[in-house]
Design an enzyme around this catalytic site. Structure first.
Site, short mmCIF file in Angstrom:
data_model
loop_
_atom_site.label_atom_id
_atom_site.label_comp_id
_atom_site.label_asym_id
_atom_site.label_seq_id
_atom_site.Cartn_x
_atom_site.Cartn_y
_atom_site.Cartn_z
N ASN A 47 0.98 -1.20 0.03
CA ASN A 47 -0.03 -0.04 -0.04
C ASN A 47 0.95 1.31 0.20
OD1 ASN A 47 0.80 -0.89 2.67
ND2 ASN A 47 -1.23 0.19 3.64
N CYS A 58 -4.12 0.51 -2.26
CA CYS A 58 -3.83 -0.78 -1.48
C CYS A 58 -2.88 -1.68 -2.25
CB CYS A 58 -5.39 -1.49 -1.57
SG CYS A 58 -6.46 -0.50 -0.57
N GLU A 60 -3.27 -4.47 -2.81
CA GLU A 60 -3.73 -5.47 -3.76
C GLU A 60 -3.93 -4.86 -5.12
OE1 GLU A 60 -5.08 -4.80 -0.80
OE2 GLU A 60 -6.38 -6.64 0.09
N CYS A 91 -10.33 -4.51 0.97
CA CYS A 91 -11.60 -3.62 0.95
C CYS A 91 -12.49 -3.85 -0.15
CB CYS A 91 -10.99 -2.00 0.74
SG CYS A 91 -10.49 -1.75 -0.89
N CYS A 94 -10.89 -3.33 -3.62
CA CYS A 94 -9.96 -4.45 -3.99
C CYS A 94 -10.87 -5.83 -4.25
CB CYS A 94 -8.93 -4.71 -2.97
SG CYS A 94 -7.79 -3.13 -3.41
N1 THU Z 1 -5.19 -1.46 2.81
C1 THU Z 1 -4.76 -2.28 1.96
O1 THU Z 1 -3.56 -2.09 1.41
N2 THU Z 1 -5.27 -3.45 1.57
C2 THU Z 1 -6.13 -3.99 2.35
O2 THU Z 1 -6.54 -5.14 2.11
C3 THU Z 1 -6.97 -3.38 3.45
C4 THU Z 1 -6.52 -2.02 3.72
C5 THU Z 1 -4.54 -0.30 3.32
C6 THU Z 1 -5.24 1.13 3.00
C7 THU Z 1 -4.35 2.12 3.74
O3 THU Z 1 -3.39 2.37 3.16
C8 THU Z 1 -4.23 1.33 4.89
O4 THU Z 1 -4.40 -0.26 4.55
C9 THU Z 1 -5.42 1.56 5.93
O5 THU Z 1 -6.65 1.18 5.23
#
Ligand code: THU
Length: 142
Positions: A47, A58, A60, A91, A94
């Site tokens: 992320n 994110c 993903e 999320c 994603c």
């Molecule tokens: N986040 C991800 O990268 N992947 C996930 O599956 C859940 C959330 C990140 C987004 C943000 O940078 C941080 O986690 C907090 O939400």
């Protein structure tokens, strides 16, 4: 991968390798994701946040972008690694991204740094998903 139910530790290893590079000055929540394609290739991402919060991406999304840039378009399974609190879960956006390239049968593994693992599928995470079949015509292959 031994079978579809065995946690893909090679993907979690690939995610762990880059996990610490996540750019998370705002949430302090580091996430890494690693994708396996049918060819056996592995693509990973972390992320990347931004001072303009909604612009952050994110892990993903980063892994999927790397996959597409690498010439692959199919997700067999994806491992998502984070630490702290409950096991991470993709999320909503994603889930839609994973569905686009993996379809409902793609395995989605969540894990943490303590070895906890949980398997689900894209279809379980996103039931009744919107996809190209809902539209009159599917995207033309290019
Ligand atoms: N986040 C991800 O990268 N992947 C996930 O599956 C859940 C959330 C990140 C987004 C943000 O940078 C941080 O986690 C907090 O939400």
């Amino acid at each position: 991968m031994a079978d579809a139910q065995t946690a893909p530790e090679d993907l979690f290893d690939a995610a762990f390798e880059i996990w610490d590079r996540a750019y998370v000055p705002y949430s302090h929540y580091k996430v890494a994701a690693a994708i396996r394609t049918p060819s056996g290739r592995i693509y990973a991402g972390v992320n990347v946040e931004n001072a303009s919060y909604p612009v952050g991406t994110c892990a993903e999304a980063g892994a999927i972008a790397a996959m597409v840039a690498g010439g692959d378009r199919d997700i067999v399974e994806i491992a998502v690694l984070a630490d702290g609190g409950e096991l991470v879960t993709p999320c909503g956006g994603c889930r839609q991204r994973i569905m686009e390239f993996g379809g409902p049968h793609a395995a989605v593994w969540a894990g943490d740094l303590h070895g906890r693992r949980r398997r689900s599928t894209a279809g379980e995470l996103l039931p009744l998903a919107f996809g190209p079949k809902a539209m009159a015509s599917e995207p033309a292959p290019d």
